[in-house]
Every structure is written in structure tokens, then in C-alpha cells.
Design an enzyme around this catalytic site. Structure first.
Site, PDB file in Angstrom:
ATOM      1  N   ASP A 101      81.206  36.133  89.606  1.00 32.65           N
ATOM      2  CA  ASP A 101      82.049  35.475  88.593  1.00 32.65           C
ATOM      3  C   ASP A 101      81.280  34.569  87.634  1.00 32.65           C
ATOM      4  OD1 ASP A 101      81.272  33.421  90.211  1.00 32.65           O
ATOM      5  OD2 ASP A 101      83.270  32.943  90.987  1.00 32.65           O
ATOM      6  N   GLU A 148      82.580  42.207  94.452  1.00 32.76           N
ATOM      7  CA  GLU A 148      83.319  40.956  94.724  1.00 32.76           C
ATOM      8  C   GLU A 148      84.437  40.774  93.694  1.00 32.76           C
ATOM      9  OE1 GLU A 148      81.913  36.721  94.427  1.00 32.76           O
ATOM     10  OE2 GLU A 148      81.303  37.073  96.478  1.00 32.76           O
ATOM     11  N   GLU A 157      84.593  30.203  86.234  1.00 33.05           N
ATOM     12  CA  GLU A 157      84.479  31.422  87.049  1.00 33.05           C
ATOM     13  C   GLU A 157      85.791  32.204  87.186  1.00 33.05           C
ATOM     14  OE1 GLU A 157      83.299  28.447  87.886  1.00 33.05           O
ATOM     15  OE2 GLU A 157      81.142  28.686  88.157  1.00 33.05           O
ATOM     16  N   HIS A 172      77.934  21.674  93.466  1.00 35.35           N
ATOM     17  CA  HIS A 172      77.434  21.923  92.104  1.00 35.35           C
ATOM     18  C   HIS A 172      78.510  22.275  91.100  1.00 35.35           C
ATOM     19  CE1 HIS A 172      78.051  26.294  92.021  1.00 35.35           C
ATOM     20  NE2 HIS A 172      77.733  26.290  93.291  1.00 35.35           N
ATOM     21  N   ARG A 209      80.993  22.859  88.229  1.00 31.67           N
ATOM     22  CA  ARG A 209      81.165  22.189  86.931  1.00 31.67           C
ATOM     23  C   ARG A 209      82.397  21.297  86.903  1.00 31.67           C
ATOM     24  NH1 ARG A 209      77.893  25.950  84.625  1.00 31.67           N
ATOM     25  NH2 ARG A 209      77.134  25.559  82.509  1.00 31.67           N
ATOM     26  N   HIS A 218      71.233  20.952  94.179  1.00 34.49           N
ATOM     27  CA  HIS A 218      71.189  21.929  93.078  1.00 34.49           C
ATOM     28  C   HIS A 218      70.333  21.353  91.944  1.00 34.49           C
ATOM     29  CE1 HIS A 218      72.729  24.406  89.746  1.00 34.49           C
ATOM     30  NE2 HIS A 218      73.288  25.215  90.629  1.00 34.49           N
TER      31      HIS A 218
END
Ligand code: UD1
Ligand code: UDP
Length: 369
Positions: free
Chosen positions: A94, A116, A130, A207, A209, A240
Site C-alpha cells: 500500500d 496483499e 496507505e 513510524h 505518518r 525508523h
């Protein structure tokens, strides 16, 4: 038959690697292209799985925006697709590389296989971007490789034809089988010196966003409070490389010796660390799949998840992003053994480790006709 795969970030590489290896094993003509949306974190995976891409678009730049990634990947892929003209383009997951890959293939009328497929939170802003990437990709896809039955049902509800949807399991379980070893010894001193019998190791990754900012700060504060109130827990946080994540982690966790902030680990060390940990706390997609397979309770630090299977199985719990909820749930798991044992059971809603074989079987069946 010529199969081309495109990927750009760490999780895509991990989940695409078993398919590339399977194609290699069966001597099927394949082309591997990386956008390199990630650089160091992608290269760690390529090294581990010994994958040498035929094309490396090298689009990564510090502080890249979603538009940068989309435009640069799309432009680079146009040329590669023109030159290679594969029978199918495989994309996984994604990320923005996935969406750009699907669009680039569609523009060239090349078939698309989406690995996926069908995961949905039904909130377009969570995970962001995503959820939208996965839906936009679905519209352009010819073959949807859905990890679970509920992913397939999502696609059917959206009107996709059943004959084009295949339940395969998630290839992350294939990758996990490849790396986790009973007698694994860490090379880094920091990890080698941890006494996993005496210490309850909390493995943390974060991580997303949509969490960056106040939410991430609050989550970290909740974790810190819980750890400070017990004397047998430590946190290992491979941070990350996003500077925004690193700034918050350094600031909130500063000065606490039981919280180890370390560099991103290569996949083999990471999964073996997970296998030896007590609890996993994460907002990552991949970890929500790996931890249940290893029997590790997972606290999911997100407001929504497109992976409800782990929660339904009782191994994962969606604890949201508020400090108090994170604190209460972590403290309980650290101090209440019955509660811990209720969650610590190996269940594997995401597949049996043979997803890549199934996907390649389907490709052979569909494309060699
Ligand atoms: C991306 C994906 C996300 C996926 C995640 C896995 C998008 C929009 N996001 O998010 O879906 O879950 O990867 O980790 O596709 N950086 C480096 N070196 C690296 C990688 C990242 O320095 O090897 C830093 C850079 O400062 C970069 C920042 O991390 O600007 C963010 O990277 P980016 O790929 O834009 O987004 P992620 O948050 O990593
Ligand atoms: N991972 C890794 N090293 C690390 C942290 C994570 O190899 O230091 C692996 C992890 O096992 C999982 C994947 O990276 O398979 C998850 O990647 P990430 O959290 O970046 O992305 P997401 O899964 O959220 O898309």
C-alpha cells in the site's frame, strides 16, 4: 512468460523477496525493479535476500513528499516498462511506490498482480495515505492476491469479480520462516548482552505518518510511564530513519537507560529479536502479522487497523494513541500474568508460509495459457 516486480520500501522488499526467490527457483523469466523510495532500509533487505535489482530508479531524497515519490517513480517506471514490456507487473502492499507502479503499468496496458490486496480500514485518512493507495491500486488490478478470507470479502463487497481474487496467505510469513532460528545469536553487543530470561523485552516500532506529532509523543509518554513503574522491563526501539520520528523518540525517551534507541535492524536480527521479546508495541502493518505468528502479544498504537484478524484471534489489541490507554494496557501486560498468557498464543491468521508458492502457481496458470 515475463514477470516484473516493482517495490521501493523495506516492507515491500521483505514481502516480495519470497516471490522473487520462488520465481528464481522455477527459472521463470523475471525482471526486478526498485524505485528506492527507501534507500538504506531497502538495501538492508536486498542484501539479506541476495537480490540484485535489474533496475534501480534511486528516487529517494531526504524529506521527500508524497508528490515527489509519485512523480519520480511514475516517470522512471515509464521507461523501464517501455523497455521490458513484461506480461505482468507485480506490486506489493500500500505504499506510494505501489500506487505509482499500478498507474505506470495501466498506462502501458500491462497486466497487474496486486500482492496483499483487499485490506481496508474504511477510513481514508488512516492509515494515511496507505488506505487510499491500496484502494486506488485495486481499481487498476487484474489479479488480486488477498492474504485472508476477510480481505477477499472486502474486495467482493466493492464489486470485484470473484474469479480474479485469490486467497494466498501473506508472504511475510514465508519470509519469517526463512529468518527466525531457535539458536540465533545477535552480532550487536547491545542485543547480545540482553538477558531475555530476566528482562521483559518490549519491542517497539513506530513510524506512521498520521501518528507523527502529538499522537506519537503521547504514545511514547505512555510507554515510558509504564516502564518506569516496573523494574524488570526494557524497551528496544529500532528507530525508523524518518527524522521526525527520531526527534520525538530522542526527546521523549531521553535519559532513560531502560529504553534502548537503536538503528533500524536488518530483517534477520529484527525477527529473531521479536521471537525473543515479551511484548510488541507497534503501528507497523508487517509487525501486526509477524507477532501473532510468533505468539507475541501486540499492542497496536493506532486508532484503526486494516488488519483485524490478529485482534479477533486475541493476540493483538488496538490501544489507540492516547497516553493513558497505552500506559494502562502496557502496565497490565507487564504485571498481570493471566492477562499476558491470554494474549501470548501463537495464532496465524495470515498464512502458512506458502503464499509465494501459491502466487507463482496462479501466475503460471494464468499467464502460460
Ligand atoms: C513509507 C510508506 C509506508 C510504509 C513505510 C515503511 C508511503 C507514503 N509510505 O513510509 O506506507 O509503511 O514506508 O517503513 O509510501 N528515510 C531514510 N532512509 C530510508 C528510508 C527513510 O532516511 O532508507 C527517511 C527520509 O528522511 C524520508 C523519511 O524517512 O524522507 C520518510 O520516508 P518515506 O518513504 O517518505 O515514508 P515512510 O514514513 O518511510
Ligand atoms: N523491520 C526490520 N527492521 C527493523 C524494523 C522492522 O527488518 O528495524 C521489518 C519488520 O520485521 C517488518 C517490516 O520491517 O517485516 C515492517 O516495516 P515497517 O514497519 O517499516 O513498515 P510497515 O509494515 O508498517 O508498512
Amino acid at each position: 512468460m515475463k514477470v516484473m516486480s516493482v517495490f521501493g520500501t523495506r516492507p515491500e522488499a521483505i514481502k516480495m523477496a519470497p516471490i522473487i526467490k520462488e520465481l528464481e527457483k522455477r527459472k521463470i523469466n523475471q525482471v526486478v525493479c526498485v524505485t528506492a523510495q527507501h534507500r538504506q532500509m531497502l538495501d538492508q533487505v536486498l542484501d539479506l535476500f541476495k537480490i540484485e535489482p535489474d533496475y534501480d530508479l534511486n528516487i529517494f531524497k531526504q524529506g521527500q513528499t508524497l508528490t515527489d515519490i509519485t512523480i519520480n517513480a511514475l516517470k522512471g517506471l515509464e521507461e523501464v516498462l517501455e523497455k521490458e514490456s513484461p506480461d505482468i507487473l507485480l506490486i506489493q502492499g500500500d505504499t506510494t511506490t505501489v500506487f505509482a507502479g499500478a498507474l505506470a503499468a495501466f498506462y502501458k496496458k500491462i497486466k497487474i498482480g496486486h500482492i496483499e490486496a483487499g485490506l481496508r480500514s474504511y477510513n481514508i485518512y488512516s492509515p494515511y495515505p496507505e488506505e487510499a493507495n491500496r484502494k486506488l491500486t485495486g481499481v487498476l488490478t487484474n489479479y488480486h492476491f488477498a492474504p485472508t478470507d476477510s480481505n477477499k470479502k472486502n474486495l467482493l463487497r466493492e464489486g470485484y469479480e470473484e474469479k480474479n481474487i485469490f486467497i494466498t496467505g501473506n508472504t511475510v510469513i514465508d519470509a519469517l520462516k526463512y529468518t527466525v532460528k531457535e539458536d540465533y545469536v545477535f552480532s550487536a553487543d547491545k542485543l547480545k548482552n540482553i538477558d531475555f530470561e530476566k528482562k521483559k523485552v518490549i519491542l517497539l516500532t513506530s513510524h506512521r505518518r498520521e501518528n507523527i506529532g502529538e499522537k506519537m509523543e503521547n504514545i511514547f509518554r505512555g510507554i515510558k510511564r509504564a516502564v518506569e513503574e516496573v523494574n524488570d522491563a526494557i524497551v528496544v526501539f529500532p528507530v525508523h530513519l524518518n527524522p521526525k520520528v527520531r526527534e520525538i523518540a530522542n526527546r521523549v525517551f531521553d535519559g532513560n537507560e531502560d529504553i534502548y534507541l537503536i538503528e533500524p535492524l536488518e530483517y534477520e536480527s529484527f525477527t529473531n529479536l521479536m521471537a525473543k521479546s515479551f511484548i510488541v508495541i507497534t503501528d507497523s502493518g508487517g509487525l501486526q502479522e509477524e507477532a501473532p505468528a510468533l505468539g507475541k502479544p501486540v499492542l497496536v498504537i493506532r486508532d484503526e487497523t486494516e488488519r483485524p484478524e490478529g485482534i479477533e484471534a486475541g493476540t493483538a489489541r488496538l490501544v489507540g494513541t492516547k497516553e493513558e490507554n497505552v500506559y494502562i494496557n502496557l502496565k497490565r501486560l507487564l504485571t498481570d500474568n493471566r492477562e499476558y498468557l491470554k494474549m501470548a498464543k501463537a495464532v496465524n491468521p495470515y498464512g502458512d508460509g506458502n503464499a509465494s508458492k501459491r502466487i507463482v502457481d496462479i501466475l503460471v496458470d494464468k499467464l502460460s495459457k
